[in-house]
Scaffold this active site. Sequence first.
Site, PDB file in Angstrom:
ATOM      1  N   LYS A  20       0.819  -1.215   0.000  1.00 11.09           N
ATOM      2  CA  LYS A  20       0.000   0.000   0.000  1.00 11.09           C
ATOM      3  C   LYS A  20       0.855   1.268   0.000  1.00 11.09           C
ATOM      4  CE  LYS A  20      -2.395  -0.742   3.774  1.00 11.09           C
ATOM      5  NZ  LYS A  20      -2.082  -2.109   4.197  1.00 11.09           N
ATOM      6  N   ARG A  23     -10.260   1.119   8.696  1.00 10.73           N
ATOM      7  CA  ARG A  23      -9.719  -0.207   8.978  1.00 10.73           C
ATOM      8  C   ARG A  23     -10.707  -1.078   9.731  1.00 10.73           C
ATOM      9  NH1 ARG A  23      -4.129   0.716   8.848  1.00 10.73           N
ATOM     10  NH2 ARG A  23      -2.702  -0.916   9.458  1.00 10.73           N
ATOM     11  N   ARG A  66      11.315  -5.439   4.707  1.00  7.22           N
ATOM     12  CA  ARG A  66      10.997  -4.014   4.530  1.00  7.22           C
ATOM     13  C   ARG A  66      11.879  -3.138   5.420  1.00  7.22           C
ATOM     14  NH1 ARG A  66       4.920  -1.858   4.979  1.00  7.22           N
ATOM     15  NH2 ARG A  66       4.926  -2.392   7.188  1.00  7.22           N
ATOM     16  N   ARG A 111      10.885  -1.165  11.091  1.00  6.67           N
ATOM     17  CA  ARG A 111       9.847  -0.763  12.040  1.00  6.67           C
ATOM     18  C   ARG A 111       9.727  -1.770  13.177  1.00  6.67           C
ATOM     19  NH1 ARG A 111       4.598   0.498   8.554  1.00  6.67           N
ATOM     20  NH2 ARG A 111       3.687  -0.744  10.201  1.00  6.67           N
ATOM     21  N   ARG A 114      -1.205  -8.443  13.336  1.00  9.89           N
ATOM     22  CA  ARG A 114      -1.709  -7.460  12.367  1.00  9.89           C
ATOM     23  C   ARG A 114      -2.523  -8.145  11.270  1.00  9.89           C
ATOM     24  NH1 ARG A 114       3.823  -5.177  11.048  1.00  9.89           N
ATOM     25  NH2 ARG A 114       2.855  -4.050   9.332  1.00  9.89           N
TER      26      ARG A 114
HETATM   27  P1  ADP Z   1       0.511  -1.742   8.128  1.00  6.36           P
HETATM   28  O1  ADP Z   1       1.821  -1.961   7.484  1.00  6.36           O
HETATM   29  O2  ADP Z   1       0.171  -2.788   9.143  1.00  6.36           O
HETATM   30  O3  ADP Z   1      -0.593  -1.492   7.150  1.00  6.36           O
HETATM   31  P2  ADP Z   1       0.284   1.039   9.103  1.00  6.36           P
HETATM   32  O4  ADP Z   1       1.516   1.834   8.964  1.00  6.36           O
HETATM   33  O5  ADP Z   1      -0.861   1.327   8.207  1.00  6.36           O
HETATM   34  O6  ADP Z   1       0.741  -0.487   9.038  1.00  6.36           O
HETATM   35  O7  ADP Z   1      -0.247   1.141  10.619  1.00  6.36           O
HETATM   36  C1  ADP Z   1       0.594   0.886  11.723  1.00  6.36           C
HETATM   37  C2  ADP Z   1      -0.227   0.826  13.002  1.00  6.36           C
HETATM   38  O8  ADP Z   1      -0.925   2.085  13.212  1.00  6.36           O
HETATM   39  C3  ADP Z   1      -1.351  -0.208  13.014  1.00  6.36           C
HETATM   40  O9  ADP Z   1      -0.869  -1.492  13.360  1.00  6.36           O
HETATM   41  C4  ADP Z   1      -2.268   0.385  14.086  1.00  6.36           C
HETATM   42  O10 ADP Z   1      -1.755   0.198  15.381  1.00  6.36           O
HETATM   43  C5  ADP Z   1      -2.203   1.871  13.792  1.00  6.36           C
HETATM   44  N1  ADP Z   1      -3.256   2.290  12.830  1.00  6.36           N
HETATM   45  C6  ADP Z   1      -3.051   2.786  11.579  1.00  6.36           C
HETATM   46  N2  ADP Z   1      -4.223   3.084  10.963  1.00  6.36           N
HETATM   47  C7  ADP Z   1      -5.205   2.744  11.841  1.00  6.36           C
HETATM   48  C8  ADP Z   1      -6.629   2.791  11.791  1.00  6.36           C
HETATM   49  N3  ADP Z   1      -7.298   3.229  10.703  1.00  6.36           N
HETATM   50  N4  ADP Z   1      -7.318   2.371  12.880  1.00  6.36           N
HETATM   51  C9  ADP Z   1      -6.679   1.925  13.973  1.00  6.36           C
HETATM   52  N5  ADP Z   1      -5.341   1.840  14.080  1.00  6.36           N
HETATM   53  C10 ADP Z   1      -4.595   2.243  13.032  1.00  6.36           C
END
Ligand code: ADP
Length: 217
Positions: A14, A89, A128, A161, A172
């Site tokens: 993404k 989400r 990554r 990360r 996740r």
């Molecule tokens: P990923 O690589 O898992 O898609 P992101 O960078 O999008 O990771 O998100 C990292 C973390 O930020 C998630 O695991 C969650 O803790 C939090 N987070 C991000 N977006 C949301 C959301 N829309 N609702 C709730 N938590 C979120």
Amino acid sequence: MLNIILMGPPGAGKGTHASWMANDYSIPHISTGDMFREAMKSGSELGNKIKDIVNRGDLVSDELTCALVRERLSQPDCANGYLLDGFPRTLAQAEAFATMGEEIGRAPNLVLNIACPDELLINRIITRRVCPKCGAGYNIINLKPKKEGICDNCGTELIQRKDDNEETFKLRLANYYKSTAPLLDFYKEKGILHEFDSSGGLEHTKKTIKEFLGGLQ
Ligand code: ADP
Ligand code: ZN
């Protein structure tokens, strides 16, 4: 106008696709994950509240997340389109966004789902690397920086990360199937969902998405 929601499991790509799309179509890339990490780094009240949750791979509350997105999307730079990455989400977030998006004149009109088989995801996550300063994403196998371990954009040392490890990834992914995957039906019913298979690699997926978006205009 491109009011895009980008969806897909963690590791589907993404962030990588979001960054070229935002650039090609001159729309802001709004990543809730980046915004949360930014808040954690700055040590703000929000940052301290969510730190443990994010680091163990859990979801931040719908209330906090929706408030953050409302504030960000209301900014004038989102008036001519935006690219949302990581939001909504949960079904509750999608429902809240259906109302809130209308209220602030920023209703989504396109949902792009970047699909990927589970067995490819874990490898992409473990290999990554990210720039802690500008947020650029890399991969030590297929998206290497010019100089090993250094960000092409800003010269900062790349990091892995905290939540990019096997154990956290499992949580996740489980959260994704439980809470996020049901949104695909929600948007399918609205007739705005478009699916892309990302197992053919970055370049191939990019080409497919580009052709699709180009065909819209
Ligand atoms: P990923 O690589 O898992 O898609 P992101 O960078 O999008 O990771 O998100 C990292 C973390 O930020 C998630 O695991 C969650 O803790 C939090 N987070 C991000 N977006 C949301 C959301 N829309 N609702 C709730 N938590 C979120
Ligand atoms: Zn950088």
